[in-house]
Design a protein around this motif. Structure first.
Motif, PDB file in Angstrom:
ATOM      1  N   GLU A   1     -12.116 -24.336 -30.182  1.00  0.00           N
ATOM      2  CA  GLU A   1     -13.173 -23.570 -29.783  1.00  0.00           C
ATOM      3  C   GLU A   1     -12.868 -22.961 -28.194  1.00  0.00           C
TER       4      GLU A   1
ATOM      5  N   CYS B   1     -14.703 -19.903 -32.117  1.00  0.00           N
ATOM      6  CA  CYS B   1     -14.083 -21.219 -32.979  1.00  0.00           C
ATOM      7  C   CYS B   1     -13.063 -20.536 -33.952  1.00  0.00           C
TER       8      CYS B   1
ATOM      9  N   TRP C   1     -21.732 -24.415 -36.188  1.00  0.00           N
ATOM     10  CA  TRP C   1     -21.911 -25.073 -34.933  1.00  0.00           C
ATOM     11  C   TRP C   1     -22.690 -26.155 -34.753  1.00  0.00           C
TER      12      TRP C   1
ATOM     13  N   CYS D   1     -17.605 -27.065 -33.206  1.00  0.00           N
ATOM     14  CA  CYS D   1     -17.381 -26.165 -34.459  1.00  0.00           C
ATOM     15  C   CYS D   1     -16.992 -27.048 -35.610  1.00  0.00           C
TER      16      CYS D   1
END
Length: 123
Positions: A6, A22, A36, A95
């Motif tokens: 990320e 990400c 997310w 992520c």
């Protein structure tokens, strides 16, 4: 065999914007969905937004109309554009990817997490 990295977190004033990225790398065969999540101080981890391989999206009610999730299938990358940020958006953002990968001679499916990136909204 798979890594999620990320980037894009930081400190921003209320009303400001940030864009998180990400990137998934490794022996990836197929990504079914990416998303997310965030975990604020003293809170449980919660879903912020997710996007499937077909492009369907899902958002937490608290971010609808302010955040936008998108993806680049060629780069195996997912983005989160965050606008009109509020202090309550302050959290570590993680992520997540649901994907299939090659492990030796076998195809495996698993859920992977990034290391997290801090987003702080404060004046």
């Amino acid at each position: 065999q798979v890594q999620l990295v990320e980037s894009g977190g930081g400190l921003v004033q209320p009303g400001g914007s940030l864009r998180l990225s990400c990137a998934a790398s490794g022996s990836i065969v197929e990504i079914y969905a990416m998303g997310w999540y965030r975990q604020g101080p003293g809170k449980q981890r919660e879903l912020v937004a997710a996007i499937t391989s077909g492009g369907s999206t899902n958002y937490a009610d608290s971010v609808k109309g302010r955040f936008t999730i998108s993806r680049d299938s060629v780069k195996n990358t997912v983005y989160l554009q965050m606008n009109s940020l509020k202090p309550e958006d302050t959290a570590v953002y993680f992520c997540n990817a649901d994907l299939r990968y090659l492990s030796g001679r076998y195809y495996m499916r698993n859920d992977y997490w990034g290391q997290g990136t801090q987003v702080t909204v404060s004046s």
